[in-house]
Scaffold this motif. Structure first.
Motif, PDB file in Angstrom:
ATOM      1  N   GLU A   1      -3.541  -5.532 -12.387  1.00 49.89           N
ATOM      2  CA  GLU A   1      -3.660  -5.426 -10.938  1.00 49.89           C
ATOM      3  C   GLU A   1      -3.461  -3.964 -10.559  1.00 49.89           C
ATOM      4  O   GLU A   1      -2.833  -3.199 -11.297  1.00 49.89           O
ATOM      5  CB  GLU A   1      -2.642  -6.328 -10.243  1.00 49.89           C
ATOM      6  CG  GLU A   1      -1.208  -6.140 -10.693  1.00 49.89           C
ATOM      7  CD  GLU A   1      -0.289  -7.156 -10.034  1.00 49.89           C
ATOM      8  OE1 GLU A   1      -0.126  -7.076  -8.791  1.00 49.89           O
ATOM      9  OE2 GLU A   1       0.256  -8.011 -10.741  1.00 49.89           O
ATOM     10  N   PRO A   2      -3.991  -3.550  -9.403  1.00 49.94           N
ATOM     11  CA  PRO A   2      -3.860  -2.143  -8.999  1.00 49.94           C
ATOM     12  C   PRO A   2      -2.551  -1.900  -8.274  1.00 49.94           C
ATOM     13  O   PRO A   2      -1.959  -2.819  -7.698  1.00 49.94           O
ATOM     14  CB  PRO A   2      -5.057  -1.954  -8.052  1.00 49.94           C
ATOM     15  CG  PRO A   2      -5.248  -3.310  -7.439  1.00 49.94           C
ATOM     16  CD  PRO A   2      -4.888  -4.305  -8.508  1.00 49.94           C
ATOM     17  N   PRO A   3      -2.071  -0.661  -8.271  1.00 50.05           N
ATOM     18  CA  PRO A   3      -0.876  -0.341  -7.489  1.00 50.05           C
ATOM     19  C   PRO A   3      -1.196  -0.315  -5.999  1.00 50.05           C
ATOM     20  O   PRO A   3      -2.356  -0.146  -5.605  1.00 50.05           O
ATOM     21  CB  PRO A   3      -0.490   1.049  -7.999  1.00 50.05           C
ATOM     22  CG  PRO A   3      -1.793   1.660  -8.420  1.00 50.05           C
ATOM     23  CD  PRO A   3      -2.621   0.527  -8.967  1.00 50.05           C
ATOM     24  N   THR A   4      -0.172  -0.478  -5.176  1.00 40.55           N
ATOM     25  CA  THR A   4      -0.348  -0.328  -3.736  1.00 40.55           C
ATOM     26  C   THR A   4      -0.536   1.142  -3.386  1.00 40.55           C
ATOM     27  O   THR A   4      -1.270   1.487  -2.455  1.00 40.55           O
ATOM     28  CB  THR A   4       0.873  -0.900  -2.991  1.00 40.55           C
ATOM     29  OG1 THR A   4       1.065  -2.258  -3.407  1.00 40.55           O
ATOM     30  CG2 THR A   4       0.683  -0.864  -1.489  1.00 40.55           C
ATOM     31  N   ALA A   5       0.145   2.020  -4.121  1.00 38.88           N
ATOM     32  CA  ALA A   5       0.015   3.465  -3.913  1.00 38.88           C
ATOM     33  C   ALA A   5       0.352   4.167  -5.215  1.00 38.88           C
ATOM     34  O   ALA A   5       1.009   3.599  -6.096  1.00 38.88           O
ATOM     35  CB  ALA A   5       0.951   3.936  -2.797  1.00 38.88           C
ATOM     36  N   GLY A   6      -0.106   5.420  -5.351  1.00 33.50           N
ATOM     37  CA  GLY A   6       0.213   6.214  -6.530  1.00 33.50           C
ATOM     38  C   GLY A   6      -0.903   6.254  -7.548  1.00 33.50           C
ATOM     39  O   GLY A   6      -1.954   5.634  -7.375  1.00 33.50           O
ATOM     40  N   GLU A   7      -0.679   7.003  -8.625  1.00 34.73           N
ATOM     41  CA  GLU A   7      -1.658   7.193  -9.696  1.00 34.73           C
ATOM     42  C   GLU A   7      -1.162   6.583 -10.996  1.00 34.73           C
ATOM     43  O   GLU A   7       0.017   6.701 -11.332  1.00 34.73           O
ATOM     44  CB  GLU A   7      -1.897   8.684  -9.962  1.00 34.73           C
ATOM     45  CG  GLU A   7      -2.597   9.431  -8.865  1.00 34.73           C
ATOM     46  CD  GLU A   7      -2.881  10.879  -9.275  1.00 34.73           C
ATOM     47  OE1 GLU A   7      -2.392  11.294 -10.355  1.00 34.73           O
ATOM     48  OE2 GLU A   7      -3.570  11.578  -8.524  1.00 34.73           O
ATOM     49  N   ILE A   8      -2.084   5.963 -11.716  1.00 33.42           N
ATOM     50  CA  ILE A   8      -1.830   5.524 -13.089  1.00 33.42           C
ATOM     51  C   ILE A   8      -2.957   6.111 -13.932  1.00 33.42           C
ATOM     52  O   ILE A   8      -4.112   5.667 -13.834  1.00 33.42           O
ATOM     53  CB  ILE A   8      -1.802   3.991 -13.219  1.00 33.42           C
ATOM     54  CG1 ILE A   8      -0.694   3.407 -12.345  1.00 33.42           C
ATOM     55  CG2 ILE A   8      -1.605   3.581 -14.688  1.00 33.42           C
ATOM     56  CD1 ILE A   8      -0.651   1.884 -12.344  1.00 33.42           C
ATOM     57  N   ARG A   9      -2.630   7.127 -14.725  1.00 37.74           N
ATOM     58  CA  ARG A   9      -3.647   7.802 -15.532  1.00 37.74           C
ATOM     59  C   ARG A   9      -3.506   7.396 -16.995  1.00 37.74           C
ATOM     60  O   ARG A   9      -2.430   7.488 -17.571  1.00 37.74           O
ATOM     61  CB  ARG A   9      -3.522   9.328 -15.398  1.00 37.74           C
ATOM     62  CG  ARG A   9      -3.889   9.838 -14.013  1.00 37.74           C
ATOM     63  CD  ARG A   9      -3.909  11.357 -13.927  1.00 37.74           C
ATOM     64  NE  ARG A   9      -4.379  11.785 -12.622  1.00 37.74           N
ATOM     65  CZ  ARG A   9      -5.662  11.950 -12.299  1.00 37.74           C
ATOM     66  NH1 ARG A   9      -6.602  11.754 -13.220  1.00 37.74           N
ATOM     67  NH2 ARG A   9      -6.011  12.328 -11.087  1.00 37.74           N
ATOM     68  N   LEU A  10      -4.598   6.964 -17.562  1.00 36.34           N
ATOM     69  CA  LEU A  10      -4.672   6.614 -18.973  1.00 36.34           C
ATOM     70  C   LEU A  10      -5.685   7.544 -19.614  1.00 36.34           C
ATOM     71  O   LEU A  10      -6.854   7.566 -19.205  1.00 36.34           O
ATOM     72  CB  LEU A  10      -5.099   5.151 -19.149  1.00 36.34           C
ATOM     73  CG  LEU A  10      -5.141   4.609 -20.572  1.00 36.34           C
ATOM     74  CD1 LEU A  10      -3.756   4.661 -21.219  1.00 36.34           C
ATOM     75  CD2 LEU A  10      -5.694   3.188 -20.605  1.00 36.34           C
ATOM     76  N   ASP A  11      -5.222   8.358 -20.573  1.00 36.16           N
ATOM     77  CA  ASP A  11      -6.086   9.384 -21.173  1.00 36.16           C
ATOM     78  C   ASP A  11      -6.686  10.291 -20.103  1.00 36.16           C
ATOM     79  O   ASP A  11      -7.850  10.694 -20.189  1.00 36.16           O
ATOM     80  CB  ASP A  11      -7.205   8.734 -21.992  1.00 36.16           C
ATOM     81  CG  ASP A  11      -6.860   8.647 -23.465  1.00 36.16           C
ATOM     82  OD1 ASP A  11      -5.953   9.380 -23.912  1.00 36.16           O
ATOM     83  OD2 ASP A  11      -7.482   7.830 -24.173  1.00 36.16           O
ATOM     84  N   GLY A  12      -5.889  10.594 -19.067  1.00 33.43           N
ATOM     85  CA  GLY A  12      -6.327  11.501 -18.020  1.00 33.43           C
ATOM     86  C   GLY A  12      -7.160  10.868 -16.927  1.00 33.43           C
ATOM     87  O   GLY A  12      -7.463  11.507 -15.916  1.00 33.43           O
TER      88      GLY A  12
ATOM     89  N   VAL B   1       4.087   5.630  -8.180  1.00 33.38           N
ATOM     90  CA  VAL B   1       3.493   4.287  -8.177  1.00 33.38           C
ATOM     91  C   VAL B   1       4.369   3.307  -7.391  1.00 33.38           C
ATOM     92  O   VAL B   1       5.566   3.174  -7.644  1.00 33.38           O
ATOM     93  CB  VAL B   1       3.288   3.788  -9.622  1.00 33.38           C
ATOM     94  CG1 VAL B   1       2.938   2.302  -9.643  1.00 33.38           C
ATOM     95  CG2 VAL B   1       2.179   4.595 -10.294  1.00 33.38           C
ATOM     96  N   ARG B   2       3.732   2.642  -6.449  1.00 28.73           N
ATOM     97  CA  ARG B   2       4.398   1.621  -5.641  1.00 28.73           C
ATOM     98  C   ARG B   2       3.598   0.328  -5.700  1.00 28.73           C
ATOM     99  O   ARG B   2       2.381   0.350  -5.871  1.00 28.73           O
ATOM    100  CB  ARG B   2       4.518   2.071  -4.176  1.00 28.73           C
ATOM    101  CG  ARG B   2       5.378   3.315  -3.997  1.00 28.73           C
ATOM    102  CD  ARG B   2       5.459   3.772  -2.547  1.00 28.73           C
ATOM    103  NE  ARG B   2       6.325   4.947  -2.433  1.00 28.73           N
ATOM    104  CZ  ARG B   2       7.642   4.887  -2.273  1.00 28.73           C
ATOM    105  NH1 ARG B   2       8.240   3.700  -2.184  1.00 28.73           N
ATOM    106  NH2 ARG B   2       8.368   5.994  -2.204  1.00 28.73           N
ATOM    107  N   LYS B   3       4.318  -0.796  -5.581  1.00 30.42           N
ATOM    108  CA  LYS B   3       3.650  -2.095  -5.552  1.00 30.42           C
ATOM    109  C   LYS B   3       4.358  -3.012  -4.573  1.00 30.42           C
ATOM    110  O   LYS B   3       5.587  -3.133  -4.611  1.00 30.42           O
ATOM    111  CB  LYS B   3       3.651  -2.738  -6.949  1.00 30.42           C
ATOM    112  CG  LYS B   3       2.876  -4.048  -7.010  1.00 30.42           C
ATOM    113  CD  LYS B   3       1.394  -3.848  -6.719  1.00 30.42           C
ATOM    114  CE  LYS B   3       0.615  -5.147  -6.769  1.00 30.42           C
ATOM    115  NZ  LYS B   3      -0.825  -4.953  -6.449  1.00 30.42           N
ATOM    116  N   SER B   4       3.565  -3.608  -3.682  1.00 31.78           N
ATOM    117  CA  SER B   4       4.090  -4.561  -2.711  1.00 31.78           C
ATOM    118  C   SER B   4       3.431  -5.912  -2.920  1.00 31.78           C
ATOM    119  O   SER B   4       2.264  -6.002  -3.327  1.00 31.78           O
ATOM    120  CB  SER B   4       3.820  -4.076  -1.282  1.00 31.78           C
ATOM    121  OG  SER B   4       4.484  -2.849  -1.036  1.00 31.78           O
ATOM    122  N   HIS B   5       4.181  -6.970  -2.658  1.00 32.78           N
ATOM    123  CA  HIS B   5       3.685  -8.340  -2.768  1.00 32.78           C
ATOM    124  C   HIS B   5       4.071  -9.110  -1.514  1.00 32.78           C
ATOM    125  O   HIS B   5       5.062  -8.792  -0.851  1.00 32.78           O
ATOM    126  CB  HIS B   5       4.321  -9.060  -3.965  1.00 32.78           C
ATOM    127  CG  HIS B   5       3.866  -8.568  -5.296  1.00 32.78           C
ATOM    128  ND1 HIS B   5       2.558  -8.677  -5.729  1.00 32.78           N
ATOM    129  CD2 HIS B   5       4.543  -7.976  -6.312  1.00 32.78           C
ATOM    130  CE1 HIS B   5       2.461  -8.172  -6.949  1.00 32.78           C
ATOM    131  NE2 HIS B   5       3.641  -7.736  -7.322  1.00 32.78           N
TER     132      HIS B   5
END
Length: 239
Positions: free
Chosen positions: A68-79, A19-23
């Motif tokens: 807010e969404p990540p710039t890249a990568g996965e965030i899985r909640l309950d799959g 997970v990456r985040k840019s601002h």
């Protein structure tokens, strides 16, 4: 397959991969504030997220909380890969599965303690049901404020307001509770009481499965009481 083969291990409640985040921070150039975060939290875990100010803890919580969404990568909640969901679906999932407690309680001053606790149901369903009201009253009882349900936030102490905020976060029995410095504005006794409530609800399996909790804190005494301590520095997880 053998009849005695082990059952597959369930997926973690929360899993972050790369997970990456840019601002844009005051300039047209993007600045990356989170650099390839990998993290898993199991159902029922109570984790402390610690690190110096500016290390990215609140930014990470915003992503995990689907604010807010990540710039890249996965965030899985309950799959489920939440980064691929449209905004309306993310909002629905956030309201149904994630509870928030902040350092500043963000209670609505014109409403009573009971009405503040009921706010997630009002937002999620348009109006709170009798079942919601009964649960809100039970939560206020469990946080020791059943006799304060009619009072407005301005009539309550800081510790009492935080207990109302905890009850509000738990109204819809979220799978994941995110707490951003929930005791940072309280004295040591009120801080320990608020932490004890979070821990109590984390260990409560009344609704079939224990909720997980991720708590950002600078309080080493409270962090030491958690199941696991996660460290951040300069936008990265570290050992």
């Amino acid at each position: 397959m053998s009849a005695h083969a082990a059952a597959p291990h369930p997926a973690p409640l929360l899993a972050l991969r790369g997970v990456r985040k840019s601002h844009h921070i005051g300039t047209p150039v993007e600045t990356e504030v989170l650099h390839g975060i990998d993290l898993t939290i199991e159902a029922g875990e109570f984790c402390a997220l610690v690190g110096p100010s500016g290390s990215g803890k609140s930014s990470l919580l915003n992503l995990i909380g689907l604010l807010e969404p990540p710039t890249a990568g996965e965030i899985r909640l309950d799959g489920m890969d939440t980064a691929q969901l449209p905004e309306t679906a993310r909002t629905r999932l956030r309201g149904r599965s994630i509870g928030f407690v902040f350092q500043f309680h963000h209670l609505l001053p014109a409403f009573s303690a009971l009405e503040n606790v009921l706010m997630p149901a009002s937002i999620e369903r348009g109006a709170a049901s009798d079942t919601d009201t009964a649960r809100a009253r039970e939560l206020l009882r469990r946080v020791g404020l059943h006799d304060q349900a009619h009072k407005k936030p301005g009539e309550l102490s800081g510790g009492q307001q935080q207990r109302v905020a905890i009850a509000r976060a738990l109204l819809l029995a979220p799978r994941l509770l995110l707490a951003d410095e929930p005791t940072g504005n309280l004295d040591s006794q009120a801080a320990q009481q608020a932490f004890a409530l979070l821990r109590e609800f984390n260990q409560d399996a009344t609704h079939g499965q224990r909720s997980a909790c991720l708590m950002v804190t600078h309080d080493e005494h409270l962090a030491a009481q958690c199941d696991r301590r996660l460290h951040m520095r300069d936008g990265r997880m570290c050992d």
